[in-house]
Scaffold this motif. Structure first.
Motif, mmCIF file in Angstrom:
data_model
loop_
_atom_site.group_PDB
_atom_site.id
_atom_site.type_symbol
_atom_site.label_atom_id
_atom_site.label_comp_id
_atom_site.label_asym_id
_atom_site.label_seq_id
_atom_site.Cartn_x
_atom_site.Cartn_y
_atom_site.Cartn_z
ATOM 1 N N ASP A 161 88.981 -17.408 -26.218
ATOM 2 C CA ASP A 161 88.664 -17.383 -27.916
ATOM 3 C C ASP A 161 87.281 -17.444 -27.887
ATOM 4 O O ASP A 161 86.361 -18.014 -28.500
ATOM 5 N N LEU A 162 86.339 -16.875 -26.519
ATOM 6 C CA LEU A 162 85.123 -16.988 -26.791
ATOM 7 C C LEU A 162 84.229 -16.131 -27.229
ATOM 8 O O LEU A 162 84.259 -15.181 -27.343
ATOM 9 N N GLU A 163 83.209 -16.866 -28.092
ATOM 10 C CA GLU A 163 81.616 -15.768 -28.476
ATOM 11 C C GLU A 163 80.645 -15.193 -27.321
ATOM 12 O O GLU A 163 80.553 -14.168 -28.060
ATOM 13 N N GLN A 164 81.028 -16.216 -26.433
ATOM 14 C CA GLN A 164 80.012 -15.591 -24.903
ATOM 15 C C GLN A 164 81.157 -14.911 -24.198
ATOM 16 O O GLN A 164 81.850 -15.530 -23.855
ATOM 17 N N THR A 165 80.729 -13.944 -23.610
ATOM 18 C CA THR A 165 81.353 -13.108 -21.919
ATOM 19 C C THR A 165 81.116 -14.652 -20.943
ATOM 20 O O THR A 165 79.312 -14.362 -20.927
ATOM 21 N N PRO A 166 81.722 -14.508 -20.096
ATOM 22 C CA PRO A 166 81.465 -15.376 -18.632
ATOM 23 C C PRO A 166 80.771 -14.467 -17.725
ATOM 24 O O PRO A 166 81.092 -13.254 -18.245
ATOM 25 N N ASP A 167 79.559 -15.337 -17.346
ATOM 26 C CA ASP A 167 78.947 -13.944 -16.477
ATOM 27 C C ASP A 167 79.505 -13.659 -15.641
ATOM 28 O O ASP A 167 80.231 -14.288 -14.552
#
Length: 683
Positions: free
Chosen positions: A628-634
């Protein structure tokens, strides 16, 4: 006159004794005893040549006196003229067969040559004169000691010390005998007695300090060394010893003070600079370490060890290390160690051709350079694996310890793998596994239990052993920030019972819901917001941490096994020499997870990374959803490969296990059912 001389000697007044002896020799020039006593006094003053002349005069006047022969032999012994000393003692017993001291000395000389039978014969001759004389008992003890009769030796030394408590040799021998048996308090007392008798004897002092260190009496050891240094402040070896003790108990500043004093007295000494540099680094003073090493290299630029030590200070700064290497090669253009170090740096920078060229240069000067040899091995595996095998065969013959043999077999297996000779590769990997690394032992896999407590809030991140999770953790570090707890492999990890060391349920070492929550709160986080990477999953974990969301990063367990065997694991768990035993442990932990997944599908997310790096985008999206992350992992980080030395991947490609299905059939057969439970095909 003789009484005047002996009384002065007992008082330690050597000058008065010598004056009386000189008067005696002048007034009674034909008296052999006068010259004998003059020789003894001159010997006490350090005038060995004068002592020899005086004793020779005594022998000329009385050639039948055995005691004069013994004195002359003692002089020769002090000058390390062992042949003359031995002959003199033999002459003494030929004149008088009751010369106990001569037999004892001849026996000790025989022991020094390793002639135990000769020493025993001399002992029997001495015992014929006086069995219970302290010198005879000491000799008997030393012969017993050399013969491995520790109990009898201790008995003899004890008897000698009781008969003559002021005999320093008896106390030293007793102390060393106690120390050999690990009876350090008794050793300490005997050596203290010896130290009181011979306060200037460095061997006694070192033995005493060792006995105190064995008992962790650090302050007492430091005090003994300090007292010695008060009298001999320029004894650098003792100051180094005190620095080591001080460093051992955390007195870093005091240890550094000693090391700096020694370094001032003996600048550019590698034996001093190595601990000095370590002390400065421990105190967070790398710039000072660089300054001291550069000063030493200005004095001694031809010392390869100093240059090697200097490169360690910039080891993680490759451009700075290259600058140091340029200076090294300017000072020593034909140094094989310098060319080898340059090869290592170039390989680390991915400059494989120039790294190989530097390794070739190093090996053209000196063949016995392990780092250069393995740089060549890796280059040959990339370009000509058959040549690598020939080099590895020579390295195997030269390998002298388990660590070096393990390295040879590891690269041998990779060479065979590159040649697609998988049966031979498997044999090499098995040989490698027989020499396991000193890593974390496999924890017991504990079963589930009934937990009536409330559900917890928070997230566990887990990967089976053999699945490299490093890039996943790195990719998650930015979107999760401090919420990501990945400290299990650090030097001082949380001690919550769910790390590498697992306690049995019911013991205070066992992890509990409370210990897990408390340790997270100590980091400043709330458990509900934390994402905690744990090294192992089992039924007990699922039960005790009931309610937590689990995000599993998995590969085919059969790939995980072969990768674990060859490349190690993110958890640094030891791969056991029998791959079927490791496979059984891996199967059980995967089965525990599969059961948890089947029983709690809503609480578990499974992310398969078999498709990395090609599937980096889909793995990143799956991680974002699961956590449930706001930012996508790199995605770029997820697409990176974990690489070993020489640019080799630190894991096999997905499905590579199939190349080893025949060689590791029993192990893979054990893992296949749980692989299928996790969604992988049977074949």
């Amino acid at each position: 006159m003789i009484a005047t001389i002996t009384q002065a000697l007992r008082r330690g007044d050597t000058a008065a004794a010598l004056s009386a002896a000189q008067s005696f020799a002048i007034s009674d020039a034909q008296n052999p005893q006068a010259h004998h006593w003059l020789g003894i006094c001159l010997q006490r003053t350090g005038d060995i040549a004068g002592a020899r002349v005086a004793i020779d005069q005594a022998i000329n006047l009385a050639p039948d006196r055995a005691d004069f022969q013994i004195s002359r032999a003692a002089l020769a012994l002090g000058e390390k003229d062992y042949a003359a000393a031995e002959q003199g003692m033999k002459d003494a017993v030929n004149l008088d067969p009751n010369q106990l001291h001569a037999y004892v000395t001849l026996a000790h000389m025989a022991l020094a040559r390793g002639e135990n039978d000769v020493a025993t014969k001399q002992l029997k001759l001495a015992q014929r004169i006086e069995t219970d004389h302290p010198q005879v008992l000491l000799l008997e003890g030393h012969i017993a000691q050399y013969g491995g009769q520790a109990d009898h030796a201790l008995k003899c030394f004890t008897a000698a010390a009781e008969l003559d408590p002021k005999n320093s040799l008896a106390q030293v021998s007793l102390g060393l005998a106690y120390g050999a048996r690990g009876l350090w308090p008794f050793a300490e007392q005997a050596l203290k007695n010896a130290m009181a008798l011979e306060p200037a004897n460095p061997g006694v002092m070192r033995g005493l300090v060792r006995s105190q260190m064995q008992q962790e009496k650090w302050s007492e050891a430091i005090d003994v060394l300090g007292q010695w240094l008060i009298k001999k402040p320029n004894d650098h070896s003792v100051r180094m010893m005190r620095a080591q003790v001080r460093a051992r108990i955390g007195q870093a500043e005091e240890a550094l003070e000693d090391l700096l004093m020694v370094n001032t007295g003996t600048p550019a000494n590698p034996a001093v600079l190595s601990p000095l540099v370590n002390a400065l680094l421990a105190l967070g003073r790398p710039a000072d370490a660089v300054e001291h090493l550069d000063a030493a290299l200005a004095i001694n630029p031809q010392n390869n060890f100093l240059w090697t030590l200097r490169t360690t200070l910039t080891g993680n700064q490759l451009p700075a290390t290259l600058t140091v290497l340029e200076r090294w090669l300017t000072a020593l253009p034909e140094s094989p160690q310098a060319h080898e170090a340059l090869a290592q740096v170039r390989e680390s920078m991915g400059q494989f051709e120039s790294a190989e060229a530097s390794a070739d240069k190093a090996l053209s000067i000196e063949q016995n350079l392990p780092f250069a040899q393995f740089i060549k091995v890796r280059a040959e595996i990339r370009n000509a694996p058959q040549q690598a095998l020939a080099r590895l065969e020579k390295l195997e013959r030269a390998a002298t310890n388990p660590e070096s043999k393990r390295m040879v077999f590891a690269w041998q297996g990779l060479a065979y793998d590159r040649l697609q000779q998988y049966d031979k590769a498997a044999e090499s990997f098995r040989e490698m596994a027989k020499r396991p690394l000193d890593q974390h032992k496999l924890p017991s896999i504990m079963p589930a239990h009934d937990n009536q407590g409330p559900d917890l809030a928070g997230t566990l991140l887990w990967a089976p052993t053999g699945v490299r999770i490093e890039m996943v953790l790195q990719a998650l570090s930015q979107p999760l920030g401090a919420r990501l707890l990945a400290d299990r492999n650090l030097q001082n990890p949380r001690n919550d019972g769910f790390g590498h060391l697992r306690g049995l349920p019911g013991t205070h070492q066992a992890g509990t819901a409370e210990s897990w929550q408390d340790c997270i709160r100590q980091t400043g986080l709330e458990p509900a917001t934390a994402v905690d990477w744990i090294p192992q999953f089992d039924g007990y974990t699922a039960s005790e941490l009931k309610g937590l969301r689990t995000v599993a990063i998995i590969n085919d367990p059969r790939d995980a096994l072969i990768n674990w065997m060859v490349f190690g694991s993110s958890q640094a768990y030891m791969f056991l020499p029998d791959e079927t035993v490791s496979a059984e442990w891996l199967a059980q932990t995967c089965e525990a997870f599969a059961t948890h997944l089947e029983n709690n599908p809503s609480q578990v997310s499974v992310i398969k990374t078999d498709g990395l790096p090609a599937q980096a985008a889909s793995v990143a999206a799956a991680l974002q959803t699961a956590l449930d992350l706001e930012q996508t992992p790199d995605e770029k980080i997820l697409a990176l490969r974990v690489q070993a030395r020489g640019g080799f991947d630190n894991q096999f490609a997905s499905g590579h296990w199939r190349n080893y299905r025949d060689s590791f059939k029993v192990a893979f057969d054990r893992l296949t059912p749980v692989a299928m439970r996790l969604g992988y095909p049977q074949d």
